[in-house]
Design an enzyme around this catalytic site. Structure first.
Site, mmCIF file in Angstrom:
data_model
loop_
_atom_site.group_PDB
_atom_site.id
_atom_site.type_symbol
_atom_site.label_atom_id
_atom_site.label_comp_id
_atom_site.label_asym_id
_atom_site.label_seq_id
_atom_site.Cartn_x
_atom_site.Cartn_y
_atom_site.Cartn_z
ATOM 1 N N ASP A 1 -2.356 -30.630 12.879
ATOM 2 C CA ASP A 1 -3.252 -31.735 13.228
ATOM 3 C C ASP A 1 -3.535 -32.497 11.944
ATOM 4 O OD1 ASP A 1 -3.500 -31.209 15.975
ATOM 5 O OD2 ASP A 1 -5.094 -29.750 15.628
ATOM 6 N N ASP B 1 -1.440 -35.160 20.834
ATOM 7 C CA ASP B 1 -2.740 -35.099 21.504
ATOM 8 C C ASP B 1 -3.139 -36.466 22.062
ATOM 9 O OD1 ASP B 1 -2.850 -32.425 20.719
ATOM 10 O OD2 ASP B 1 -4.016 -32.872 18.919
#
Length: 167
Positions: free
Chosen positions: A120, A138
């Site tokens: 991330d 995402d």
């Protein structure tokens, strides 16, 4: 009415989306040391973290077995979404939404299988209050899901489902 895209085009778009996600993750992993950050804007940082759990770090500290559970779920979801994309009755709005979800799921699946977790790198915050870090996959999953939800709630089928009032 939106012009429909073919199931082949949708799946190809999903593959491109997954490739873009994996390329950005590889760039972050290669250029930014783990757990470091670079401030871009007062509310946006580029970070390098690895999420060993699911969304928002759910089950991140479960001991490692969760990786296999999330891989199995992603494989099942990938097959299901491909079937949904290929259905002739899938609308011109649903198909791109499903493609975004598919691309995001595949990007995170490949990353999880290769790295033991998902990289991330986007950190949005207001002062000291940080949203959990996320990535391109995402975004695709979230936007694709929002498209599907809005279509179900406000699309042509929703209008047909509302019964007419009689005076």
């Amino acid at each position: 009415m939106a012009r429909p895209i073919s199931s082949t085009a949708a799946i190809s778009g999903a593959a491109l989306f997954a490739a873009a996600d994996l390329a950005t993750k590889a760039l972050i992993a290669a250029r930014l040391p783990y757990d470091q950050q670079v401030e871009l804007l007062p509310t946006l940082n580029i970070v390098h973290v690895v999420n060993h759990g699911a969304a928002f770090g759910f089950m991140a500290t479960a001991g490692g077995w969760q990786r296999y559970l999330f891989i199995a779920i992603a494989l099942f979801a990938t097959g299901l979404i491909i079937q949904m994309i290929r259905k002739p009755t899938t609308s011109a709005i649903e198909r791109p939404g499903l493609a975004m979800i598919l691309g995001g799921a595949v990007g995170n699946l490949i990353d999880r299988a290769a790295r033991m977790g998902v990289v991330d790198w986007i950190d949005v915050h207001a002062g000291v209050h940080h949203w959990p870090a996320f990535n391109i996959a995402d975004i695709g999953i979230s936007v694709g899901a929002a498209v599907i939800v809005f279509y179900v709630l406000f699309g042509p089928r929703a209008a047909e489902a509302v019964p007419e009032r009689t005076p």
